[in-house]
Design a protein around this motif. Structure first.
Motif, PDB file in Angstrom:
ATOM      1  N   VAL A 139       0.870  -1.182   0.000  1.00 15.98           N
ATOM      2  CA  VAL A 139       0.000   0.000   0.000  1.00 15.98           C
ATOM      3  C   VAL A 139       0.901   1.225   0.000  1.00 15.98           C
ATOM      4  O   VAL A 139       1.940   1.239   0.667  1.00 15.98           O
ATOM      5  N   HIS A 140       0.507   2.250  -0.758  1.00 22.79           N
ATOM      6  CA  HIS A 140       1.375   3.422  -0.811  1.00 22.79           C
ATOM      7  C   HIS A 140       1.544   4.009   0.578  1.00 22.79           C
ATOM      8  O   HIS A 140       0.593   4.152   1.342  1.00 22.79           O
ATOM      9  N   ALA A 141       2.797   4.353   0.913  1.00 24.58           N
ATOM     10  CA  ALA A 141       3.135   4.730   2.282  1.00 24.58           C
ATOM     11  C   ALA A 141       2.431   5.991   2.754  1.00 24.58           C
ATOM     12  O   ALA A 141       2.306   6.222   3.965  1.00 24.58           O
ATOM     13  N   THR A 142       1.953   6.836   1.839  1.00 25.46           N
ATOM     14  CA  THR A 142       1.257   8.045   2.262  1.00 25.46           C
ATOM     15  C   THR A 142      -0.050   7.724   2.989  1.00 25.46           C
ATOM     16  O   THR A 142      -0.554   8.555   3.759  1.00 25.46           O
ATOM     17  N   VAL A 143      -0.596   6.519   2.758  1.00 28.40           N
ATOM     18  CA  VAL A 143      -1.806   6.108   3.474  1.00 28.40           C
ATOM     19  C   VAL A 143      -1.543   6.097   4.981  1.00 28.40           C
ATOM     20  O   VAL A 143      -2.438   6.393   5.782  1.00 28.40           O
ATOM     21  N   ALA A 144      -0.319   5.754   5.378  1.00 29.08           N
ATOM     22  CA  ALA A 144       0.028   5.743   6.796  1.00 29.08           C
ATOM     23  C   ALA A 144      -0.144   7.125   7.409  1.00 29.08           C
ATOM     24  O   ALA A 144      -0.589   7.263   8.553  1.00 29.08           O
ATOM     25  N   GLY A 145       0.206   8.162   6.659  1.00 28.43           N
ATOM     26  CA  GLY A 145       0.040   9.520   7.160  1.00 28.43           C
ATOM     27  C   GLY A 145      -1.407   9.845   7.475  1.00 28.43           C
ATOM     28  O   GLY A 145      -1.721  10.449   8.508  1.00 28.43           O
ATOM     29  N   VAL A 146      -2.312   9.452   6.592  1.00 27.71           N
ATOM     30  CA  VAL A 146      -3.739   9.710   6.813  1.00 27.71           C
ATOM     31  C   VAL A 146      -4.236   8.942   8.029  1.00 27.71           C
ATOM     32  O   VAL A 146      -4.981   9.473   8.862  1.00 27.71           O
ATOM     33  N   LEU A 147      -3.850   7.660   8.145  1.00 27.80           N
ATOM     34  CA  LEU A 147      -4.290   6.854   9.284  1.00 27.80           C
ATOM     35  C   LEU A 147      -3.821   7.463  10.609  1.00 27.80           C
ATOM     36  O   LEU A 147      -4.575   7.507  11.588  1.00 27.80           O
ATOM     37  N   LEU A 148      -2.586   7.930  10.659  1.00 29.86           N
ATOM     38  CA  LEU A 148      -2.060   8.549  11.869  1.00 29.86           C
ATOM     39  C   LEU A 148      -2.798   9.854  12.180  1.00 29.86           C
ATOM     40  O   LEU A 148      -3.081  10.166  13.340  1.00 29.86           O
ATOM     41  N   GLY A 149      -3.119  10.614  11.130  1.00 28.98           N
ATOM     42  CA  GLY A 149      -3.868  11.845  11.336  1.00 28.98           C
ATOM     43  C   GLY A 149      -5.256  11.589  11.890  1.00 28.98           C
ATOM     44  O   GLY A 149      -5.741  12.305  12.775  1.00 28.98           O
TER      45      GLY A 149
END
Length: 453
Positions: A241-251
């Motif tokens: 999964v593209h790593a930017t998804v992690a940023g959204v989940l953390l937000g």
């Protein structure tokens, strides 16, 4: 009959003074970030077309990172996967803030920007697909490229051509872009995950759960939270999964205080506001401009090279999607909401104002370039055509928006002057004081009864 029932149904009604002030602060920061983004893009373009172009490509291809964790990535990949994770973390914070305590928490106010964002995604995607439907070389996999709006770039242009834009419309543009970011990350997660590995993705839930548990208890210790956030990012990256998804989940994990008065006058801002205050300057001033520097450089190769790039059906689809699809989708969706809810534009506004913003939303850059790299591969010939098309389409949208919004600048100035009258000199404009419907507590809780989500 209640006061709410007697009030006319208005589109782009005035928000409360605290909300308007918060949005104005965000717009100022994003405008500065947009200016830095443009500087990064210009430097990249000049460098990539200079005698030192090989140095630019060598910089992008330079590999760094621990190989044991499979993170020995090129600087261009670090920019796309790592720096943009910060951008999407801030987007996740803002999106949750809007849904819990902002305009999107009120279904009546949320309907317009959500519908506009959806229309601004569907129509460009359809136009791109129609233009490339006959291609059999994988061109259609770039359908999502013209669906994104670059809020920093758009606000930087807006600061130059229409700083007197009514606050409600500026709020609409920001909210639309926030929802647009959510749709973009959903598209990236669903359609651009080629090889999904379930193990790392499930393991990512462990540090994500610990991170969530800590922030829900208002823990701010960076030495605890940053390693957990990096672990989530690393595992999501390893999952495919593209790593930017992690940023959204953390937000999304960070709690938002529903009431402005939560915790008493000495409690300070909520954790979401604290993180947004800390990370938005990093996102707008460092992460996004550096991504532009690493991604916007494309060798045009003279007039013939530019013509070859722009005659590629992929490039044509992107330009048409940004310049035509975006404004048509946003304007049509907004008009349909007004038509079916029997709502009128707020006093002093006209549909040409909405059209100007819709054209401005055709400025796609950061996420468009990211999706282009995911669709066609970093450094490929078609990726170069995507960059040329995104830049050309964004520049065209900016010029067209300039024509429309400059023509309305006198009207904007009159509205802003009326909004900023403060006869009693208490620091709050008169229109935001007693008698303003926007100051009434939202349904579901009083202003003095905080809820943290």
């Amino acid at each position: 009959m209640t006061d709410a029932a007697r009030r006319p149904n208005r589109l782009f009604g005035r928000a409360s003074w605290p909300e308007a002030s918060r949005v104005a602060d965000i717009l100022r920061k994003e405008t500065i970030g947009g200016a830095l983004l443009m500087v990064g893009a210009v430097v990249a373009l000049v460098w990539a077309n200079s005698p030192w172009a090989t140095g630019y490509e060598a910089m992008r291809a330079f590999t760094i990172g621990p190989a044991a964790l499979h993170l020995d990535l090129s600087l261009a990949t670090w920019a796309a996967d790592g720096l943009l994770a910060i951008f999407f973390f801030v987007a996740g914070l803002e999106l949750k803030r809007e849904f819990v305590a902002g305009d999107l928490s009120d279904p009546r106010r949320a309907a317009v920007p959500i519908a506009a964002a959806v229309g601004g995604v569907i129509v460009p995607a359809v136009l791109y697909t129609l233009i490339n439907r006959a291609a059999h070389d994988g061109a259609t996999q770039g359908w999502a490229i013209p669906t994104a709006t670059d809020i920093a770039f758009a606000l930087a242009v807006l600061a130059v051509i229409g700083r007197h834009l009514p606050s409600a419309l500026r709020t609409f543009l920001l909210t639309l872009a926030v929802v647009d970011d959510l749709l973009a990350i959903a598209i990236i997660a669903v359609f651009f995950t080629a090889d999904l590995t379930a193990g790392p993705l499930l393991l990512a839930l462990v540090p994500l759960s610990i991170f969530t548990w800590l922030v829900q208890r208002r823990v701010r210790a960076w030495w605890l939270l940053l390693p957990l956030a990096f672990a989530v990012w690393t595992l999501v990256h390893a999952s495919g999964v593209h790593a930017t998804v992690a940023g959204v989940l953390l937000g999304f994990a960070v709690p938002v205080i529903r009431s402005q008065r939560a915790g008493g006058p000495d409690a300070g801002p909520g954790l979401a506001e604290h993180f947004e205050h800390r990370f938005r300057p990093i996102s707008a001033g460092v992460a996004v401009p550096l991504f532009a520097l690493f991604s916007a450089g494309v060798a045009i190769g003279g007039t013939s090279g530019l013509v070859a790039a722009l005659t590629d059906p992929v490039a044509v689809g992107i330009v048409v999607g940004l310049v035509v699809g975006k404004p048509v989708g946003i304007l049509a969706a907004t008009w349909l909401v007004a038509r079916f809810t029997r709502a009128d534009l707020d006093e002093g506004l006209a549909w040409v104002d909405v059209f100007g913003l819709a054209v401005l939303a055709g400025i796609g850059f950061t996420v468009s370039l990211l999706i282009g790299e995911l669709a066609f591969g970093i450094g490929s010939e078609r990726d170069a055509h995507v960059k040329v098309a995104v830049l050309a389409g964004s520049l065209t949208a900016a010029l067209l928006a300039t024509v429309v919004l400059r023509a309305r600048n006198r009207v904007y100035r009159r509205i802003v002057e009326a909004e900023t009258v403060d006869r009693d000199h208490d620091g709050v404009p008169d229109l935001f004081q007693s008698g303003s419907a926007s100051l009434e507590p939202r349904a579901g809780g009083s202003e003095d009864s905080p809820t943290v989500l």
